[in-house]
Design a protein around this motif. Structure first.
Motif, PDB file in Angstrom:
ATOM      1  N   GLU A  82      40.823 -82.906  64.839  1.00 22.30           N
ATOM      2  CA  GLU A  82      40.014 -83.657  63.885  1.00 22.30           C
ATOM      3  C   GLU A  82      40.394 -83.317  62.452  1.00 22.30           C
ATOM      4  OE1 GLU A  82      36.007 -82.795  64.984  1.00 22.30           O
ATOM      5  OE2 GLU A  82      35.935 -84.367  66.529  1.00 22.30           O
ATOM      6  N   ALA A  83      40.725 -82.038  62.195  1.00 18.96           N
ATOM      7  CA  ALA A  83      41.152 -81.656  60.851  1.00 18.96           C
ATOM      8  C   ALA A  83      42.461 -82.360  60.486  1.00 18.96           C
ATOM      9  CB  ALA A  83      41.313 -80.139  60.769  1.00 18.96           C
ATOM     10  N   GLU A  84      43.396 -82.374  61.430  1.00 19.92           N
ATOM     11  CA  GLU A  84      44.666 -83.064  61.180  1.00 19.92           C
ATOM     12  C   GLU A  84      44.449 -84.561  61.010  1.00 19.92           C
ATOM     13  OE1 GLU A  84      47.725 -82.253  63.963  1.00 19.92           O
ATOM     14  OE2 GLU A  84      48.178 -80.291  63.120  1.00 19.92           O
ATOM     15  N   SER A  85      43.530 -85.133  61.791  1.00 18.67           N
ATOM     16  CA  SER A  85      43.253 -86.570  61.688  1.00 18.67           C
ATOM     17  C   SER A  85      42.719 -86.920  60.306  1.00 18.67           C
ATOM     18  CB  SER A  85      42.250 -86.999  62.771  1.00 18.67           C
ATOM     19  OG  SER A  85      42.811 -86.861  64.056  1.00 18.67           O
ATOM     20  N   ARG A  86      41.864 -86.058  59.756  1.00 16.53           N
ATOM     21  CA  ARG A  86      41.333 -86.310  58.408  1.00 16.53           C
ATOM     22  C   ARG A  86      42.455 -86.275  57.369  1.00 16.53           C
ATOM     23  NH1 ARG A  86      36.966 -83.228  60.500  1.00 16.53           N
ATOM     24  NH2 ARG A  86      37.843 -81.298  59.672  1.00 16.53           N
ATOM     25  N   LEU A  87      43.376 -85.320  57.519  1.00 18.41           N
ATOM     26  CA  LEU A  87      44.502 -85.235  56.587  1.00 18.41           C
ATOM     27  C   LEU A  87      45.415 -86.465  56.719  1.00 18.41           C
ATOM     28  CD1 LEU A  87      45.418 -81.444  56.964  1.00 18.41           C
ATOM     29  CD2 LEU A  87      44.289 -82.546  55.020  1.00 18.41           C
ATOM     30  N   LYS A  88      45.654 -86.896  57.955  1.00 18.58           N
ATOM     31  CA  LYS A  88      46.479 -88.088  58.170  1.00 18.58           C
ATOM     32  C   LYS A  88      45.804 -89.327  57.582  1.00 18.58           C
ATOM     33  CE  LYS A  88      48.703 -86.509  62.460  1.00 18.58           C
ATOM     34  NZ  LYS A  88      48.825 -86.751  63.916  1.00 18.58           N
ATOM     35  N   SER A  89      44.489 -89.413  57.743  1.00 16.23           N
ATOM     36  CA  SER A  89      43.759 -90.556  57.214  1.00 16.23           C
ATOM     37  C   SER A  89      43.849 -90.603  55.693  1.00 16.23           C
ATOM     38  CB  SER A  89      42.295 -90.479  57.660  1.00 16.23           C
ATOM     39  OG  SER A  89      41.574 -91.589  57.205  1.00 16.23           O
ATOM     40  N   ALA A  90      43.717 -89.437  55.063  1.00 18.52           N
ATOM     41  CA  ALA A  90      43.830 -89.374  53.603  1.00 18.52           C
ATOM     42  C   ALA A  90      45.234 -89.772  53.156  1.00 18.52           C
ATOM     43  CB  ALA A  90      43.488 -87.969  53.116  1.00 18.52           C
ATOM     44  N   LEU A  91      46.247 -89.321  53.923  1.00 18.71           N
ATOM     45  CA  LEU A  91      47.629 -89.682  53.597  1.00 18.71           C
ATOM     46  C   LEU A  91      47.835 -91.189  53.709  1.00 18.71           C
ATOM     47  CD1 LEU A  91      50.610 -89.030  53.024  1.00 18.71           C
ATOM     48  CD2 LEU A  91      50.895 -88.569  55.474  1.00 18.71           C
ATOM     49  N   LEU A  92      47.300 -91.798  54.765  1.00 17.12           N
ATOM     50  CA  LEU A  92      47.456 -93.244  54.938  1.00 17.12           C
ATOM     51  C   LEU A  92      46.776 -93.997  53.794  1.00 17.12           C
ATOM     52  CD1 LEU A  92      48.392 -95.641  56.690  1.00 17.12           C
ATOM     53  CD2 LEU A  92      46.159 -95.540  57.828  1.00 17.12           C
ATOM     54  N   ASP A  93      45.597 -93.541  53.399  1.00 14.35           N
ATOM     55  CA  ASP A  93      44.901 -94.193  52.284  1.00 14.35           C
ATOM     56  C   ASP A  93      45.768 -94.183  51.027  1.00 14.35           C
ATOM     57  OD1 ASP A  93      42.718 -94.741  53.836  1.00 14.35           O
ATOM     58  OD2 ASP A  93      41.559 -93.002  53.184  1.00 14.35           O
ATOM     59  N   GLU A  94      46.409 -93.060  50.775  1.00 17.30           N
ATOM     60  CA  GLU A  94      47.264 -92.962  49.585  1.00 17.30           C
ATOM     61  C   GLU A  94      48.498 -93.847  49.717  1.00 17.30           C
ATOM     62  OE1 GLU A  94      46.716 -88.660  47.606  1.00 17.30           O
ATOM     63  OE2 GLU A  94      47.487 -88.572  49.652  1.00 17.30           O
ATOM     64  N   LEU A  95      49.049 -93.902  50.930  1.00 18.27           N
ATOM     65  CA  LEU A  95      50.235 -94.732  51.142  1.00 18.27           C
ATOM     66  C   LEU A  95      49.919 -96.213  50.945  1.00 18.27           C
ATOM     67  CD1 LEU A  95      51.767 -92.999  54.294  1.00 18.27           C
ATOM     68  CD2 LEU A  95      52.758 -93.029  52.003  1.00 18.27           C
ATOM     69  N   ARG A 107      55.926 -84.824  55.431  1.00 18.12           N
ATOM     70  CA  ARG A 107      56.762 -83.845  56.129  1.00 18.12           C
ATOM     71  C   ARG A 107      55.925 -82.785  56.841  1.00 18.12           C
ATOM     72  NH1 ARG A 107      61.260 -82.983  51.340  1.00 18.12           N
ATOM     73  NH2 ARG A 107      62.486 -84.887  51.772  1.00 18.12           N
ATOM     74  N   HIS A 108      54.728 -82.547  56.325  1.00 19.19           N
ATOM     75  CA  HIS A 108      53.821 -81.604  56.995  1.00 19.19           C
ATOM     76  C   HIS A 108      53.540 -82.045  58.432  1.00 19.19           C
ATOM     77  CE1 HIS A 108      50.466 -78.831  57.585  1.00 19.19           C
ATOM     78  NE2 HIS A 108      49.740 -79.862  57.997  1.00 19.19           N
ATOM     79  N   PHE A 109      53.572 -83.360  58.657  1.00 22.21           N
ATOM     80  CA  PHE A 109      53.347 -83.908  60.002  1.00 22.21           C
ATOM     81  C   PHE A 109      54.660 -84.312  60.670  1.00 22.21           C
ATOM     82  CE2 PHE A 109      49.512 -85.036  57.484  1.00 22.21           C
ATOM     83  CZ  PHE A 109      48.583 -84.287  58.187  1.00 22.21           C
ATOM     84  N   ASP A 110      55.773 -83.795  60.154  1.00 17.22           N
ATOM     85  CA  ASP A 110      57.111 -84.129  60.682  1.00 17.22           C
ATOM     86  C   ASP A 110      57.363 -85.625  60.633  1.00 17.22           C
ATOM     87  OD1 ASP A 110      57.775 -81.459  61.272  1.00 17.22           O
ATOM     88  OD2 ASP A 110      56.693 -81.570  63.174  1.00 17.22           O
ATOM     89  N   TYR A 111      56.908 -86.263  59.556  1.00 13.96           N
ATOM     90  CA  TYR A 111      57.075 -87.704  59.410  1.00 13.96           C
ATOM     91  C   TYR A 111      57.963 -87.992  58.205  1.00 13.96           C
ATOM     92  CZ  TYR A 111      56.054 -92.656  59.513  1.00 13.96           C
ATOM     93  OH  TYR A 111      56.183 -94.014  59.609  1.00 13.96           O
ATOM     94  N   ASP A 112      58.887 -88.938  58.386  1.00  9.40           N
ATOM     95  CA  ASP A 112      59.883 -89.251  57.368  1.00  9.40           C
ATOM     96  C   ASP A 112      59.523 -90.555  56.653  1.00  9.40           C
ATOM     97  OD1 ASP A 112      62.078 -89.526  55.787  1.00  9.40           O
ATOM     98  OD2 ASP A 112      63.520 -89.742  57.428  1.00  9.40           O
TER      99      ASP A 112
END
Length: 532
Positions: A279-292, A308-313
């Motif tokens: 859930e913590a990672e999901s919140r960080l991913k959600s925040a990243l998507l919002d910014e993207l 890159r923190h999530f191994d995503y390019d």
């Protein structure tokens, strides 16, 4: 036991396997109203002879309340025990044991109590050992597979750990040969018919309420060949699944029940911790998507580092897929299912739960890559009983246009299933449907063919007829009368009558290709505008 060397079993010998939890010496008059399960009752002969009116109901009452057996002290052997009581004891497999009167009840009770105390101490020691062994799993890495292997070593049986929908989370076989055999795995996992049957019988509900292990007898018709022990995995008010012990060549004992209960507790700790991290990672991913999705190029360097923190390019082309369960909101289990599949298939991607959808962000060189993955996910979902709808946005060379791919996937998900009867729809496949969705209301009202479709819809509402559906199906099939009749379960003559009526109401000729094209488009526009 030496203290029992002089006793004789005179009835109910088949019940000698009954477990004694404690011993009680009493007069029968004092006992009748308070029988206790697992109790071995010791009474003198006078307890039977003094109250003959109780003799008829005594043995059935004791057996009903789960007593272990009855010890009677007598000098006359069988002569002081009524024959009816002996008959009842044999019928109910309830042991009656004769103790010579010269033998003391206190000697027997002391010996049995000491034996029970020693057994309970040994059980406590073994229980502590089981607890320590399974607790080490948490300290070694919080892994359900390690837990399954540890439990298997303790109970010497295959172990299966499954989620609430009986999807496999971990498995360990006791077989030393071909441990990872797919055939053995399929045998040990919970078959779908068994899941349904346990639900019908209320077993699953009872497990969740009691939070205690239960023994499930063989149910061959539902695919359960051998006995099993199952324990629910529960933490607080959250239910996470089941731990199963598959019993084959041995009889389960109390230690097996203790072991699986400890294992369920450890599994709950592992899953609870995993849930918190997830859930913590999901919140960080959600925040990243919002910014993207803002497309702010000033944040480029920052967002690339976060990804890159999530191994995503983020330096490749980007594409959005939106997933939704038909007729319901996406669940946490669907989110984990999607993440697990991407990991198994070695596909890089970020998944985020957003409103009514699961968002899948993909590095992609071509829109077709996302289309192919969407069809693969849909097929796997059908196999795993997820009824998915998937919208596919187009691939863009940079993340700064990601919001466009998101909006396209959203439009494909809204329009496609409604007008194309497809579960997987790419924005590229919408074509004219995209134009229709954004058509201004004033242009719709001026269109002659839109007015004709409105006439048909109003006629259907008044007369409870199906002319609009008939026309749409006729045009969808390329004006193939035979196929239209088949789809609508109509006779060809009935179809012809309906088509004639449609032409009369609309004052249009269906054999004109341009008219047919305009009517077809107008129907789709009508469904779009009336669905919003």
């Amino acid at each position: 036991m030496p203290a029992l060397a002089t006793v004789r079993v005179v009835a109910g010998e088949k019940g000698l396997a009954n477990r004694i939890q404690w011993v009680n010496v009493t007069e029968i008059a004092e006992f009748v109203d308070r029988p206790q399960e697992g109790e071995l009752l010791c009474i003198p002969t006078s307890g039977l002879t003094a109250q003959p009116d109780l003799q008829t109901a005594l043995i059935p009452s004791l057996a009903k309340h789960g007593l272990a057996g009855l010890v009677v002290s007598t000098e006359q052997d069988l002569h002081d025990i009524p024959s009816l009581m002996l008959q009842q004891a044999n019928e109910l497999d309830f042991p009656i044991i004769i103790l010579p009167e010269k033998a003391l009840f206190t000697k027997i009770t002391r010996a049995i109590s000491k034996r029970i105390q020693n057994e309970r101490h040994a059980l406590m020691q073994k229980s502590l050992q089981i607890h320590n062994t399974l607790t080490q799993v948490v300290l070694m890495g919080d892994d359900l597979q390690l837990l399954a292997k540890a439990l298997t070593a303790l109970v010497r049986c295959p172990v299966v750990i499954e989620d609430p929908s009986f999807r496999l989370l971990a498995y360990a076989s006791w077989s030393e040969v071909n441990e990872a055999s797919q055939e053995r795995l399929q045998q040990d996992c919970t078959p779908r018919p068994l899941f349904i049957e346990l639900g019908k019988r209320g077993v699953l509900t009872q497990l969740r309420r009691s939070r205690q292990p239960a023994r499930i007898p063989p149910l061959p018709e539902q695919g359960l060949i051998s006995e099993r022990i199952v324990a629910p995995i529960v933490a607080g008010q959250e239910f996470y699944g089941y731990v199963w012990i598959v019993v084959r060549d041995q009889t389960p004992d109390e230690l097996d029940m203790i072991a699986i209960q400890h294992a369920a507790t450890v599994a709950a700790l592992i899953l609870l911790k995993g849930k918190a991290i997830y859930e913590a990672e999901s919140r960080l991913k959600s925040a990243l998507l919002d910014e993207l999705l803002t497309g702010d190029t000033d944040l480029q360097k920052t967002l690339v580092i976060k990804a890159r923190h999530f191994d995503y390019d983020l330096t490749q082309g980007q594409q959005i897929l939106l997933l939704q369960q038909r007729d319901c909101l996406p669940s946490a289990s669907l989110h984990r299912w999607l993440d697990d599949l991407l990991s198994q298939w070695h596909i890089p991607g970020l998944t985020v739960k957003r409103a009514q959808h699961l968002v899948l962000l993909l590095p992609s060189e071509s829109t077709r890559n996302g289309e192919a993955l969407a069809r693969r996910l849909w097929a796997q979902g059908q196999s795993d009983e997820y009824d998915l709808l998937i919208g596919v946005g187009r691939t863009y060379p940079g993340w700064d246009r990601l919001s466009e791919s998101y909006q396209e996937a959203q439009e494909a998900l809204e329009v496609g299933p409604l007008l194309m009867d497809e579960a997987v729809v790419s924005f590229d496949a919408l074509g004219v449907l995209h134009w229709l969705r954004h058509l201004p209301p004033d242009l719709r009202e001026k269109n002659r063919f839109s007015q004709a479709i409105q006439v048909l819809a109003e006629h259907d509402a008044r007369r409870q007829s199906d002319l609009l559906e008939t026309l749409e199906t006729y045009l969808d099939t390329g004006q193939n009368g035979q196929e239209t009749a088949r789809r609508l379960y109509l006779h060809r003559n009935t179809l012809r009558q309906r088509l004639d009526r449609i032409q009369d109401l609309c004052d249009l000729e269906l054999n004109n290709s341009l008219v047919s094209l305009n009517l077809h488009v107008a129907i789709k526009e009508y469904k779009l505008s009336h669905n919003n």
